[in-house]
Every structure is written in structure tokens, then in C-alpha cells.
Design a protein around this motif. Structure first.
Motif, PDB file in Angstrom:
ATOM      1  N   LEU A  18      33.074  37.141  33.772  1.00 45.53           N
ATOM      2  CA  LEU A  18      33.626  37.823  34.947  1.00 45.53           C
ATOM      3  C   LEU A  18      35.118  37.557  35.071  1.00 45.53           C
ATOM      4  O   LEU A  18      35.903  38.441  35.417  1.00 45.53           O
ATOM      5  N   ASP A  19      35.437  36.342  34.785  1.00 41.35           N
ATOM      6  CA  ASP A  19      36.824  35.935  34.832  1.00 41.35           C
ATOM      7  C   ASP A  19      37.677  36.800  33.902  1.00 41.35           C
ATOM      8  O   ASP A  19      38.679  37.400  34.314  1.00 41.35           O
ATOM      9  N   ALA A  51      37.790  40.397  35.205  1.00 37.01           N
ATOM     10  CA  ALA A  51      38.647  40.549  36.383  1.00 37.01           C
ATOM     11  C   ALA A  51      40.115  40.526  35.996  1.00 37.01           C
ATOM     12  O   ALA A  51      40.912  41.335  36.472  1.00 37.01           O
ATOM     13  N   THR A  52      40.448  39.619  35.141  1.00 38.81           N
ATOM     14  CA  THR A  52      41.846  39.489  34.713  1.00 38.81           C
ATOM     15  C   THR A  52      42.345  40.802  34.131  1.00 38.81           C
ATOM     16  O   THR A  52      43.441  41.265  34.435  1.00 38.81           O
ATOM     17  N   GLN A 111      42.381  43.757  36.797  1.00 36.08           N
ATOM     18  CA  GLN A 111      43.375  43.551  37.836  1.00 36.08           C
ATOM     19  C   GLN A 111      44.699  44.236  37.481  1.00 36.08           C
ATOM     20  O   GLN A 111      45.429  44.672  38.362  1.00 36.08           O
TER      21      GLN A 111
END
Lengths: 355, 355
Positions: free
Chosen positions: A87-88, A91-92, A95
Motif C-alpha cells: 500500500l505504501d 500510495a507513493t 500521490q
DNA sequence: TTGAAAGCGGTACCAC
DNA sequence: GTGGTACCGCTTTCAA
């Protein structure tokens, strides 16, 4: 009670058209700075926070959100370090385009298919789901860009994942090379039905988690190639992918009359559970028992002893999935990326079998 | 190229009205079972996945998503165990109404205010943000139900948090009771500007993270009440809330000529960093140095030595916030809940100061 | 039981 | 630079 303020309210109030007000927000170059300033000032006074995203979303056909479907309830996903890393990365990447993540989880119920169907997202990312999850059907029906991380392996849907066959092979060969000929496998769920215990061939073949089916087949094959009899491999399925359940499953393996000299766990969490079970039973690792994990999650290097494990690039999976989504949303045709590389990280939980 | 299928497409195709098709999906009791079956069957054939959520969202004024604004980029949030627990509780609660979580993060840039403004959500949850985050302004402007977890403390916005003054007091008093009169404080950021190092009074007063301001004031006050001179308390701010940075900050404290006999860390992550720094410097805990954490995150009980810490109900915060959102969305007036209780969990990282 | 029609709040093309 | 005006796709009274 004050009326809801819309573009029209503002336009009438200022004696200009809706279009101009809209432009004040979205295309500042389409109107004079003076008009724009007037609009913005009056908007402020009236407590108008800018165009309603719902209207804009409908008109543009874009909502700025990417749906992420996770397995087993969000709380489960949050407690899985590999999911968090994915997820990290995702998301990065997203974004950068100002895209938010809309998290949902499949729970195998009819109702969440409805929930999914009514989620307004621009694209979907599926992660680590069983192939028969009803919510997956709902996602596919939406006909939006779709990317899968890990599983399910779906026809003509781009997949971001590793070569699980190879990952399994290198782990098994490592153990074979050390001299092990009696292997216990600690599997994460084959199906999301809460089953815990020894797995027979039938259940193995009907695994709805594709990855587990692939890996178990690879274990069998690699062992067979080395001339090890099938019954020397014993698979215990854990009902959940966490340390406690891993320990539970390990007891079952370690209490076998003909106890395995090595355990291959399908996740680091389970492997750490195996380490704990061994410690509690007074079985020394790697002296009496070798343990290999899968993932190379952060905990693998801080366990005692540090875990030999199959590394897969976790955050990277999310990042790549995010890049694919961005490309698709940018109108590019997305091509299925190559499977990501895996490698064996040898630490201190493996060694020669006891003599 | 096939046309986009909508309710109207389907209606025309079947020679009925849009309303009826809509009802087939949303109000099955409003039409005959036969008609409904026809509609659904034909929809299937045409590859129609049901009403488009964007249109429905606009019409209904609901999107089924709750926006969650986190600090510092999502990856940062995912790596913080306390954030994950809060999200977990929140998700669990919201899931009951089929609400998804739309994750966004504030990064103090102008652009994300725009991103936030264009996010179509039914309500917002803010978590652990500085009071001057631009995205917060954007959120408030949307005029939707809003709940804050932890911080910022905003006028007339319901807050789910703990009594940080009291939490700090019990930690400090614990150390005072043990005999400590020389205290090092390891603070999480006071402002999101990447500052690392010793904090002076001015910076302390201008902290934009409300909670940190509150806690530091409580430290000062409690120490003063015990008759300890202000200069016996030394605050080091860590630029990030993670173990490495905590270790870094601890070095600064432990290398002081007049080294503190106790460190109060404002998070368990920082506290664990302190444990590591102490170990690396050959300072024994709790023999030479006592360490107290804050949060009682899972890692607090598995560190070495296990950490004495101020427990706050992490998952519970998320759950309560979720319940408030549900209530607000259900049309209820939501009242600000009481601050949640904190308690000191005494483990093995604290003891009397060295003589 | 079904249909007609009025929005929901905006956007973007095109003409002035 | 500004305004007119078709939609975007759906829901929901209300009347037939």
C-alpha cells in the motif's frame, strides 16, 4: 438555515454566468484576473468551497480515487506487514497524480459486491485475493483499468507479482543442498474458509489462492526432482497469516513421529511463529530444525535467529502497480510487466539437518 | 467501438423507462419480478454493471466514502504502528455501513489543498495533523461532517483523543517517584519542518502539533511541582517518529555532560530507539537509565527490555471516530466524546536512578 | 406497475 | 473575455 451554495448561486449573485465561475476555479486563463478575484472573494464570503466534486466527477468521468480491494477485512490487511508495504508503494506512486486510495475489502459476502459496484473510482487495484471472491466480479464488471498485485491471476489483467515457482524452488533447493529430506510446509490459507491443519492432495489442488497452489506444486516438483518420496513432504495449512497461527501449525509439524528437519513457511509471519514454537518445544534452530520464510519482511532480519527467507520486492510491487494505473489513466495501453525477481536471503535459521 | 451503456441505453433497448431500470437495481419492490428479471438479464448481455456510481453519487449527495487525512505522506502513516491501529479501528467501524476509506495525506503544499477540495467524500476524519496544515483548511471548507483523531484540536470539531496532560503527568510522576531528578525528553516533531535537536522555550511554545505542546507543558509543570529546576529537563526533538531517529536523538541526550538518568519518549518508536542507543553506548537499562514510552504500541511489550509506557487505546480511537462519522451520516447530532483514559503500563525499562 | 420530467452541480464547446 | 447551452448518468416524486 442557509441554502446550499453552488456555482449558480454565485453566478446569479455576481450577475455573471455559471461558466465563468467554473472557469475561475478550473481555468484561470479563461477570464480576467479582475473577474476571477471578484468571484473568489464573493465565494469566500458565501462560504463556497469550490465546485462540488460530485458534479465535477460526473461531468469529467474522473473522481481522483483509485479503488484498492484487499483481502479479509481492512483490519486484517493493516496487520499484515507485506500488505502495508504494498500500500505504501502504491500510495507513493499515486500521490504524484493527486490520486487518493479508496480502500475496500472483500469478505466473500454478497453485500460487498454491491458496495464495490457503487464505489466511484477511476481504476482498481486488487491485492492478494482468492480467485472466487465475489467482489472481484463486481470490480471487473465496472470495466475500468484494473491491476492485480500478487493474485488472483486473471486472464488478460495485468499482474504485478513475482515468479513464485522460482521463489519456491530456490528455497527448497537450499534445504535440499543442506541435506534435508524431510520437509514440513507451513502454508498460508489455500481457501478463505478458516481451515487449519494437515492438507491433502485434493484440497491442495482446489486452492483458490492461486499463489499457494503454484507454490505447493513447485515444492512437490522440486522435491520429486531430487528423488524425495512425496510422503516426505507434509503440508500444514494455517487459518490465518500471523505469528500465533504459525506457531500453532508448527506444533502440528513438530509433534509428528517422523519430525521434519526443515520447515518452509509461506510467509515470514508464519516462519516467525515456527521459530517461536520451536523455542517453546526446546527444538533448536538451526541445529535441530531449519526454518525458511517467504517475503523478507522487516521482521525477518530482527527475529531470533534471523530468518533465511525468499525475498520479494514488496514496496516495489505497489509502486509498479501504481505506475501502471497512472499510465492507464493517462490513456496509455498498459502492458503486463515481467514477473519481479525473487532471491534467497540466507541468514541464520537454516543449516544441516541433525545427524 | 461499443457505446457506453447507461440506464437509458437499457431502457430504450427494452422499451421501458429509465426509472424502471433504475428501480430494478435500487428498489426491487417497485416493479414486477418479471420486469426486473428481464432488465437484469439484458443488462448482463449488454455488459452493464449497474448504475454508474458517479451519477448516483451526484443525485443522492452520497458517495459511500469517508475521507481520511493523514500526516506526512501515506507511506509515513503506514509505517507508524499507531496510525495503522487507528485506521484499523476506523475501517472496522465504517465497514458496517459499507463505507470505504479514501486515504489522502497532507504534505503542507498548496496543491494538496486542491486535491482535497476535489475529493468526493461524505465525511472527513483528520488524524494527527499540525494545526496549520493547508489541507485542513480545505477539509473544513467542504462543510461535511468532520471528526479529528488526536490532533489538531479545533474549535467546535469533535475530537477523539486522550488526556495528554494526564498521560504525561503519570509518566513523569512515575520517574519522580523512582527518584529521578534529571530528565531527558525525546519529542516527536513539534513542527513539520524536519528540525532535529535540542529545543528551546520559543520553539516549544510555537509547536504546531498541539499534542506535543500540551505534553511538554505538562512535563514542565509536573517537574516544577516536584521542585525540580527547569534546566534539569532537557528536550530533544526528533525529526521523524521512527526508531532510527529516536536513537539519534538519544545520543544527543546521553552524551550530555550531566547525562539524564531517565528519558521520557513521546512515542514507543522513539523509546525503542532510546533503548537501542543505550545498548550501543553500553548504558544499561534500567540500571543506568530509565526509559518511558508513550502509546503502548505492540512493540512496547516485545522490546528488550520491555517498555514502561503510557497506554492509550489506539484501535479504540479509530473505532470511536468511525462511530461518530456513522452517526453524523445517519443525521444524528454528534457530541464531542469524553477524552479517553490513559494509564501507565510499568514494565522493565524503568527503575531507580544510579547512585 | 410503469413512465414523464425535474433536477443533482458541473464542464466545456462554441458563439458572441 | 464572457455567456449560452448541451450534456454527464442517475434518482425520485408524482401522475397515469
Amino acid at each position: 438555515m442557509t441554502e446550499r451554495v453552488t456555482l449558480l448561486t454565485l453566478a446569479k449573485d455576481l450577475g455573471i454566468s455559471r461558466a465563468t465561475v467554473s472557469n475561475a476555479y478550473n481555468r484561470p486563463d479563461q477570464l480576467s484576473a479582475a473577474t476571477r478575484a471578484r468571484v473568489l472573494a464573493r465565494a469566500e464570503e458565501l462560504g463556497f468551497a469550490g465546485p462540488d466534486p460530485r458534479g465535477a466527477g460526473l461531468r469529467r468521468g474522473r473522481t481522483g480515487a483509485v479503488g484498492v480491494l484487499l483481502d479479509q477485512g481492512l483490519s486484517y490487511a493493516f496487520s499484515d506487514p507485506t500488505a502495508v508495504l504494498d500500500l505504501d508503494g502504491l500510495a507513493t506512486e499515486l500521490q504524484q497524480d493527486g490520486l487518493g486510495l479508496l480502500l475496500h475489502s472483500g469478505t466473500r459476502s454478497r453485500t460487498d459486491a454491491a458496495v464495490i459496484a457503487s464505489a466511484a473510482v477511476d481504476a482498481w487495484v486488487l491485492r492478494a485475493l482468492p480467485q472466487d471472491e465475489p467482489a472481484v466480479v463486481a470490480v471487473r464488471a465496472q470495466q475500468r483499468p484494473l491491476v492485480v498485485i500478487d493474485q488472483p491471476r486473471l486472464e488478460s489483467v495485468p499482474l504485478v507479482g513475482v515468479d513464485d515457482t522460482r521463489g519456491t524452488q530456490i528455497a527448497v533447493r537450499h534445504l535440499l543442498d543442506l541435506g534435508h529430506r524431510r520437509l514440513g510446509v507451513l502454508a498460508v490459507p489455500l481457501r478463505p474458509d478458516g481451515f487449519q491443519g494437515m492438507v491433502d492432495a485434493k484440497r491442495e489442488g482446489f486452492a483458490t489462492y492461486d499463489v499457494m497452489r503454484i507454490r505447493l506444486a513447485a515444492v512437490r516438483e522440486t522435491m520429486a526432482e531430487a528423488g524425495v518420496a512425496p510422503e516426505r513432504v507434509c503440508v500444514v495449512e494455517c487459518a490465518a497469516n500471523d505469528v500465533d497461527t504459525g506457531a500453532l501449525g508448527s506444533y502440528e509439524l513438530l509433534e509428528l513421529d517422523d519430525r521434519p528437519t526443515a520447515i518452509l513457511a509461506m510467509s515470514d509471519q508464519l516462519a516467525i511463529g515456527a521459530l517461536r514454537a520451536a523455542a517453546e518445544m526446546g527444538v533448536s534452530v538451526p541445529g535441530d530444525l531449519s526454518v525458511v520464510g517467504f517475503d523478507d519482511a522487516p521482521a525477518a532480519s530482527t527475529s531470533f535467529p534471523p530468518l533465511t527467507t525468499v525475498a520479494q520486492p514488496l514496496g516495489e510491487r505497489g509502486r509498479i502497480a501504481g505506475a501502471l494505473v497512472r499510465a492507464a489513466l493517462g490513456g496509455e495501453d498498459i502492458v503486463e510487466p515481467d514477473l519481479l525477481p525473487v532471491s534467497l536471503v540466507v541468514r541464520e535459521s537454516t543449516g544441516a539437518p541433525p545427524s
